[in-house]
Design a protein around this motif. Structure first.
Motif, PDB file in Angstrom:
ATOM      1  N   UNK A 188       6.562  42.585 -34.840  1.00  0.00           N
ATOM      2  CA  UNK A 188       5.178  43.057 -34.747  1.00  0.00           C
ATOM      3  C   UNK A 188       4.786  43.351 -33.300  1.00  0.00           C
ATOM      4  N   UNK A 189       5.792  43.413 -32.404  1.00  0.00           N
ATOM      5  CA  UNK A 189       5.506  43.781 -31.016  1.00  0.00           C
ATOM      6  C   UNK A 189       5.345  45.290 -30.907  1.00  0.00           C
ATOM      7  N   UNK A 190       4.658  45.760 -29.878  1.00  0.00           N
ATOM      8  CA  UNK A 190       4.645  47.197 -29.591  1.00  0.00           C
ATOM      9  C   UNK A 190       6.072  47.693 -29.371  1.00  0.00           C
ATOM     10  N   UNK A 191       6.401  48.880 -29.826  1.00  0.00           N
ATOM     11  CA  UNK A 191       7.783  49.364 -29.774  1.00  0.00           C
ATOM     12  C   UNK A 191       8.335  49.510 -28.365  1.00  0.00           C
ATOM     13  N   UNK A 192       7.471  49.661 -27.370  1.00  0.00           N
ATOM     14  CA  UNK A 192       7.971  49.855 -26.011  1.00  0.00           C
ATOM     15  C   UNK A 192       8.097  48.536 -25.258  1.00  0.00           C
ATOM     16  N   UNK A 193       7.961  47.423 -25.983  1.00  0.00           N
ATOM     17  CA  UNK A 193       8.002  46.137 -25.315  1.00  0.00           C
ATOM     18  C   UNK A 193       9.446  45.735 -25.062  1.00  0.00           C
ATOM     19  N   UNK A 194       9.720  45.238 -23.853  1.00  0.00           N
ATOM     20  CA  UNK A 194      11.088  44.849 -23.524  1.00  0.00           C
ATOM     21  C   UNK A 194      11.149  43.357 -23.168  1.00  0.00           C
ATOM     22  N   UNK A 195      11.164  43.025 -21.902  1.00  0.00           N
ATOM     23  CA  UNK A 195      11.306  41.627 -21.494  1.00  0.00           C
ATOM     24  C   UNK A 195       9.959  40.933 -21.550  1.00  0.00           C
ATOM     25  N   UNK A 227       3.941  32.490 -30.762  1.00  0.00           N
ATOM     26  CA  UNK A 227       3.402  32.276 -29.421  1.00  0.00           C
ATOM     27  C   UNK A 227       3.089  33.590 -28.730  1.00  0.00           C
ATOM     28  N   UNK A 228       4.012  34.532 -28.789  1.00  0.00           N
ATOM     29  CA  UNK A 228       3.791  35.790 -28.074  1.00  0.00           C
ATOM     30  C   UNK A 228       2.629  36.582 -28.664  1.00  0.00           C
ATOM     31  N   UNK A 229       2.685  36.844 -29.944  1.00  0.00           N
ATOM     32  CA  UNK A 229       1.690  37.729 -30.560  1.00  0.00           C
ATOM     33  C   UNK A 229       0.307  37.085 -30.603  1.00  0.00           C
ATOM     34  N   UNK A 230       0.234  35.791 -30.914  1.00  0.00           N
ATOM     35  CA  UNK A 230      -1.065  35.143 -31.072  1.00  0.00           C
ATOM     36  C   UNK A 230      -1.733  34.791 -29.747  1.00  0.00           C
ATOM     37  N   UNK A 231      -0.944  34.550 -28.714  1.00  0.00           N
ATOM     38  CA  UNK A 231      -1.528  34.150 -27.439  1.00  0.00           C
ATOM     39  C   UNK A 231      -1.696  35.324 -26.477  1.00  0.00           C
ATOM     40  N   UNK A 278       8.059  37.107 -32.021  1.00  0.00           N
ATOM     41  CA  UNK A 278       8.276  37.884 -33.248  1.00  0.00           C
ATOM     42  C   UNK A 278       8.270  39.359 -32.863  1.00  0.00           C
ATOM     43  N   UNK A 279       9.453  39.892 -32.607  1.00  0.00           N
ATOM     44  CA  UNK A 279       9.540  41.280 -32.130  1.00  0.00           C
ATOM     45  C   UNK A 279       9.239  42.283 -33.237  1.00  0.00           C
ATOM     46  N   UNK A 312       9.266  25.605 -37.160  1.00  0.00           N
ATOM     47  CA  UNK A 312       9.972  26.575 -36.325  1.00  0.00           C
ATOM     48  C   UNK A 312      11.229  27.065 -37.030  1.00  0.00           C
ATOM     49  N   UNK A 313      11.336  28.383 -37.178  1.00  0.00           N
ATOM     50  CA  UNK A 313      12.502  28.993 -37.803  1.00  0.00           C
ATOM     51  C   UNK A 313      13.432  29.611 -36.768  1.00  0.00           C
ATOM     52  N   UNK A 314      12.829  30.333 -35.823  1.00  0.00           N
ATOM     53  CA  UNK A 314      13.627  31.026 -34.818  1.00  0.00           C
ATOM     54  C   UNK A 314      12.868  31.055 -33.498  1.00  0.00           C
ATOM     55  N   UNK A 315      13.632  31.068 -32.404  1.00  0.00           N
ATOM     56  CA  UNK A 315      13.000  31.329 -31.109  1.00  0.00           C
ATOM     57  C   UNK A 315      12.611  32.794 -31.047  1.00  0.00           C
ATOM     58  N   UNK A 316      13.518  33.657 -31.509  1.00  0.00           N
ATOM     59  CA  UNK A 316      13.260  35.103 -31.509  1.00  0.00           C
ATOM     60  C   UNK A 316      13.475  35.636 -32.931  1.00  0.00           C
ATOM     61  N   UNK A 317      12.454  36.255 -33.469  1.00  0.00           N
ATOM     62  CA  UNK A 317      12.557  36.847 -34.802  1.00  0.00           C
ATOM     63  C   UNK A 317      12.446  38.363 -34.672  1.00  0.00           C
ATOM     64  N   UNK A 318      13.326  39.067 -35.331  1.00  0.00           N
ATOM     65  CA  UNK A 318      13.309  40.523 -35.264  1.00  0.00           C
ATOM     66  C   UNK A 318      14.430  41.040 -34.388  1.00  0.00           C
ATOM     67  N   UNK A 319      14.316  42.302 -34.017  1.00  0.00           N
ATOM     68  CA  UNK A 319      15.362  42.940 -33.218  1.00  0.00           C
ATOM     69  C   UNK A 319      15.356  42.371 -31.807  1.00  0.00           C
ATOM     70  N   UNK A 320      16.524  41.968 -31.343  1.00  0.00           N
ATOM     71  CA  UNK A 320      16.654  41.380 -30.012  1.00  0.00           C
ATOM     72  C   UNK A 320      16.897  42.486 -29.002  1.00  0.00           C
ATOM     73  N   UNK A 321      15.987  42.568 -28.001  1.00  0.00           N
ATOM     74  CA  UNK A 321      16.070  43.643 -27.010  1.00  0.00           C
ATOM     75  C   UNK A 321      16.375  43.062 -25.644  1.00  0.00           C
ATOM     76  N   UNK A 322      17.288  43.690 -24.966  1.00  0.00           N
ATOM     77  CA  UNK A 322      17.622  43.250 -23.613  1.00  0.00           C
ATOM     78  C   UNK A 322      16.802  44.020 -22.610  1.00  0.00           C
ATOM     79  N   UNK A 323      16.547  43.362 -21.460  1.00  0.00           N
ATOM     80  CA  UNK A 323      15.767  44.013 -20.401  1.00  0.00           C
ATOM     81  C   UNK A 323      16.567  45.148 -19.788  1.00  0.00           C
TER      82      UNK A 323
END
Length: 702
Positions: free
Chosen positions: A667-674, A636-640, A664-665, A690-701
């Protein structure tokens, strides 16, 4: 909520996606401060005890208008919920001339189900069945003016349901005891002198702003004149808040002293009205009082036509200005906050004053036993006649000073002659509601100054004469039955707001919409237009396509349902939209609450159509997003919208066979947070991959 029954939901705390407010703080902010004064503490306790008594099933509270009955039962509501006396508490307001359907739907909404059907008996049966499912339930019916048949609403009575109870309020004890059969009734009396003075000082901020002994003395005298009636005390205090000059207080005291008995109440209301100062604010207040219902949209339409929003040329500026005016009236205690979904409410005592001022001071005709004489009609500035006020209209009304005319009548036998409007050439706003009009009166062409025309909930035939009213800025056809949208409306080149909500219009002639180059607000909620595909366009008889929206360069608000993404042209003018509710796809409908002023519901059958046809720009500021079966979307995040959804509060996704991740974090830009900093609700339904709500490294705001 999602369309259809969900198969599973994903919820819980979304750390790093959004930071929710502390629930206790949120509750505290939304709760009005309330103090149970000693003089009414016993009433409060007696009502709660009666509700807890298994031998009592109906309780009444009565007292003067403005004494605080509604406030008392609001906090009795909170008390019984806190003490868990009932499994469900359902509040509803009745008022004069109650509309049973509105009460039924309010109760159903509280119970969390949608009450359909036009038949009163079927609605009552459905509601009755739902209420009986509850083990114990309290129904609060506030502000009864006459006997109300609970069976017609669907409320179980007598031995029909042992677990039910009803709490009623009224100004009249006979309505409760004799009419409704209440055996336990409690009078709510006025405040004691000490309590009244304490309330006045708190509301006027006297103690915080000035310790002047003269002001303290005047405050005591004012409170005595208010007779312990909270609404009177609050309105006078609101008018004097932050006024430190002695002459303001002396003037208020003098004017209140010149009245006697219950006239103190009206005098206090009048004082608050006079202290408004601004003619603009006074005009909006009187409009609110004339209307027997609370409608922000109608206030906006009327106010625009009457030129009340000075300096606000655009509809968006006018809307913002009206919000400010309504807020100011609330601050002056002349309007109330609403818990019924409206933008405001008005107390009956205040409404009576507004009607009195409008009738006596502004030459407004609001009630009609018979039509006044010629001289009175020449003085008349506004006419507002509701559904039961009129059975026959004269051939012609000579009203050279009238600027506003409202007539609501569902009687099909009431007719308007062709000459009726000939003597109203100064008219700026005209509303004919629930009328049966085979054609518009020919004299309507004389209304060259008309800027607002509302034909809501009407049965309409030929309305082509609208095309002659070239100064119209607002046209409203809400819930009207109309055979054909007239081609002649292309002449309305000054149109700023077009409201077709719930109308039966199915076709719009080609090139009509394109002529509305100044249109700012287009509302087609629950209006199902048969749009032509762009390639089909030809002669004038062809139905309009969505491509005509490209000509609406001033558009800032749009509510529309597009049943197929194949109808979407490229380069739609969505970049300027401030408010929108846009539904794309055949799975959606308008039922239920759309929680946000920026709502988007998508079902896209064409891969990447959201990137190239104007939809993607809406995603940047969307607050409520509903997704169904998006071809080519598995993240959802990357494609939309790879930059995140900064304003998103509500996200619902259903029936998608491809989505693997919501985020999917990897493939997100490295400076992306919340990525969802404001998210409050996430609902997922029937996402088979659906496999995961959040895939990849989980980053807190941060």
């Amino acid at each position: 909520m999602m369309e259809g029954a969900p198969k599973f939901q994903v919820g819980g705390k979304l750390e790093g996606i959004s930071q929710p407010k502390d629930p206790q703080k949120l509750s505290a902010l939304s709760m009005t401060d309330f103090k149970v004064y000693k003089s009414r503490e016993s009433t409060f306790n007696q009502v709660v005890e009666a509700l807890a008594d298994p031998n009592v099933n109906m309780v009444g509270v009565y007292g003067l208008g403005g004494v605080g009955k509604s406030t008392l039962v609001d906090h009795i509501n909170k008390k019984v919920v806190e003490d868990q006396l009932f499994s469900v508490v359902v509040p509803a307001t009745v008022k004069q001339n109650p509309v049973l359907e509105k009460i039924q739907k309010k109760i159903a909404e509280t119970l969390g189900f949608e009450l359909g059907g036009e038949n009163e008996i079927l609605r009552a049966t459905s509601l009755h069945a739902k209420l009986k499912e509850e083990k114990s339930i309290l129904v609060i019916l506030d502000d009864l003016w006459e006997v109300l048949d609970l069976k017609k609403i669907g409320i179980p009575i007598g031995n029909d349901h042992k677990g039910w109870k009803v709490l009623l309020t009224s100004r009249n004890l006979d309505v409760l005891s004799t009419g409704m059969g209440c055996k336990s009734n409690f009078e709510l009396k006025v405040l004691s002198k000490g309590e009244a003075l304490e309330l006045f000082k708190n509301m006027s901020e006297l103690e915080n702003s000035d310790k002047n002994a003269e002001l303290q003395t005047i405050a005591t005298q004012i409170v005595e004149l208010c007779g312990g009636l909270p609404i009177s005390i609050v309105t006078v205090a609101g008018a004097l808040r932050n006024k430190k000059d002695l002459h303001h207080w002396e003037d208020a005291l003098q004017r209140l002293s010149n009245n006697m008995g219950m006239e103190y109440v009206n005098a206090s209301m009048r004082l608050s009205y006079d202290f408004l100062g601004s003619p603009e604010l006074k005009s909006i207040f009187l409009l609110c009082g004339m209307m027997p219902y609370s409608s922000f949209d109608d206030l906006l339409k009327y106010g625009k036509g009457l030129g009340l929003f000075r300096g606000s040329n655009s509809m968006e500026d006018a809307r913002i200005r009206l919000y400010t005016l309504v807020s100011n009236l609330k601050a002056s205690c002349l309007l109330l906050e609403s818990d019924s979904g409206n933008d405001y409410e008005m107390h009956d005592v205040v409404r009576e004053l507004a009607i009195s001022i409008a009738s006596k001071d502004k030459h407004v005709l609001l009630k009609l036993d018979e039509w006044p004489g010629e001289e009175k009609m020449k003085e008349c500035t506004k006419i507002y006649l509701s559904y039961n006020d009129i059975s026959q209209l004269p051939e012609e009304l000579i009203c050279p000073n009238i600027n506003f005319f409202y007539l609501g009548c569902a009687d099909p036998s009431l007719s308007i002659t062709n000459d009726f409007f000939r003597g109203m050439q100064s008219l700026n706003a005209l509303d004919l509601s629930r009328m049966h009009l085979n054609s518009l009166p020919t004299s309507i062409r004389y209304l060259s100054n008309l800027q607002t025309l509302c034909l809501d909930r009407c049965i309409l035939g030929d309305i082509t004469l609208i095309g002659n009213l070239k100064n119209l800025h607002v046209v409203s056809l809400v819930s009207s039955e109309i055979k054909q949208f007239p081609f002649e409306m292309k002449n309305l080149t000054k149109l700023q707001l077009l409201d077709l909500r719930g109308s039966k219009i199915r076709e719009i002639p080609c090139k009509v919409q394109a002529s509305f180059k100044k249109l700012e607000e287009l509302n087609m909620e629950n209006c199902y237009i048969h749009w032509e595909a762009e390639a089909v366009l030809g002669n004038q008889s062809t139905n309009a396509s969505l491509a005509e929206l490209r000509n609406l360069e001033q558009l800032t608000a749009l509510n529309i349902h597009i049943r197929s993404d194949h109808l979407l042209p490229s380069d739609l003018p969505f970049s300027k939209l401030v408010r929108y509710k846009i539904l794309i796809g055949d799975v959606w409908n308008w039922s239920g609450k759309l929680e946000s002023s920026r709502t988007l519901k998508l079902k896209l059958n064409t891969r990447n159509v959201h990137l190239e046809r104007g939809v993607k720009m809406l995603l940047k500021g969307v607050e409520a997003l509903y997704l169904d079966e998006l071809i080519g979307v598995n993240n959802v995040l990357y494609d939309l919208n790879e930059k995140g959804f900064a304003e998103l509060k509500y996200l619902s996704i259903q029936n998608n066979p491809e989505i693997q991740y919501i985020i999917d974090s990897s493939i997100e830009p490295p400076d992306h947070h919340a990525v969802f900093p404001k998210l409050e609700s996430l609902i997922l339904n029937d996402l088979i991959k659906l496999e995961k709500v959040w895939h990849g490294q989980f980053k807190t705001a941060e």
